[in-house]
Motif scaffolding. Structure first.
Motif, short mmCIF file in Angstrom:
data_model
loop_
_atom_site.label_atom_id
_atom_site.label_comp_id
_atom_site.label_asym_id
_atom_site.label_seq_id
_atom_site.Cartn_x
_atom_site.Cartn_y
_atom_site.Cartn_z
N GLU A 6 -26.17 63.84 -20.71
CA GLU A 6 -27.08 64.26 -21.26
C GLU A 6 -26.47 64.81 -22.96
OE1 GLU A 6 -29.16 67.65 -19.78
OE2 GLU A 6 -29.72 66.29 -17.97
N LYS A 57 -34.45 54.44 -22.43
CA LYS A 57 -32.96 54.45 -22.24
C LYS A 57 -32.45 54.63 -23.58
CE LYS A 57 -29.14 51.99 -20.30
NZ LYS A 57 -28.49 50.70 -19.75
N GLU A 107 -31.46 62.29 -21.58
CA GLU A 107 -30.36 61.35 -20.84
C GLU A 107 -30.00 60.16 -21.60
OE1 GLU A 107 -31.57 60.76 -16.76
OE2 GLU A 107 -32.20 62.65 -16.50
N ILE A 137 -28.96 54.71 -26.04
CA ILE A 137 -27.74 54.39 -25.95
C ILE A 137 -26.77 55.03 -27.09
CG2 ILE A 137 -26.06 52.23 -26.00
CD1 ILE A 137 -28.53 50.63 -24.72
N LEU A 189 -20.12 62.38 -20.66
CA LEU A 189 -20.83 60.96 -20.66
C LEU A 189 -19.81 59.95 -19.95
CD1 LEU A 189 -22.54 60.85 -24.01
CD2 LEU A 189 -23.13 61.96 -22.06
N TYR A 220 -23.13 57.72 -18.12
CA TYR A 220 -24.39 58.43 -18.27
C TYR A 220 -24.09 60.03 -18.43
CZ TYR A 220 -26.39 54.08 -16.85
OH TYR A 220 -26.76 52.69 -17.32
N SER A 231 -26.92 56.95 -22.34
CA SER A 231 -25.88 56.23 -21.80
C SER A 231 -24.66 55.85 -22.97
CB SER A 231 -26.46 54.94 -21.09
OG SER A 231 -25.33 54.12 -21.00
N SER A 232 -23.66 55.97 -22.80
CA SER A 232 -22.68 55.53 -23.81
C SER A 232 -22.05 54.24 -23.80
CB SER A 232 -21.37 56.58 -23.75
OG SER A 232 -20.70 56.13 -22.60
#
Length: 158
Positions: free
Chosen positions: A117, A149, A126, A151, A112, A115, A128-129
């Protein structure tokens, strides 16, 4: 002129076959060249060769049969899986409840940055970190979701 007619016929057939095998390879130039060469060959055969009309008719019949065989058998097998879609579309997959993922822990399937998985009990999503890059295989927790999205942040102790 008879020889020129035969040469143009061969060049035309080869150019059309090239266009059929590799469509768009040269911006359809070989297809246009092939058609023009076949027309020129037919005109030369009609004007300068005895029985030229019969020869043009036979050539058109052979070219039509070869094209039909090509489109029916060869092209379908050659393009299967390359251009023709044979897998299920993402629309066919069940929807994911993103809001239900908040607070769940999973494992980063990919690196990550930020971005990538993550897997949450067999569901790949999918994500986002928040804290920058997270290594593949690290434990992650879903902090929040915004529409589609997800997170995540890295779970301490990794």
């Amino acid at each position: 002129m008879e020889t020129l007619s035969i040469i143009l016929l061969v060049v035309g057939v080869l150019a059309i076959v090239l266009e059929l095998i590799m469509p768009g390879f040269d911006g359809f130039v070989s297809g246009v060249v092939g058609i023009l060469a076949l027309i020129a060959s037919g005109i030369l055969a009609i004007i300068f060769v005895d029985g030229g009309i019969f020869l043009v008719g036979v050539n058109l019949a052979v070219l039509g049969t070869a094209t039909a065989i090509f489109f029916t058998y060869i092209r379908r097998k050659q393009l299967q899986g390359k251009i023709i879609l044979s897998d299920a579309l993402a629309e066919d997959l069940p929807p994911i409840d993103f809001a239900g993922l908040v607070g769940k822990e999973g494992k980063a399937v990919t690196l990550l940055r930020p971005y990538g998985e993550a897997d949450f009990n067999g569901i790949r999503v999918e994500v986002s970190s928040i804290g920058g890059m997270i290594e593949r295989g690290a434990r992650v927790r879903v902090i929040e979701t915004q529409a589609n999205k997800v997170i995540v942040s890295q779970v301490d102790g990794n």
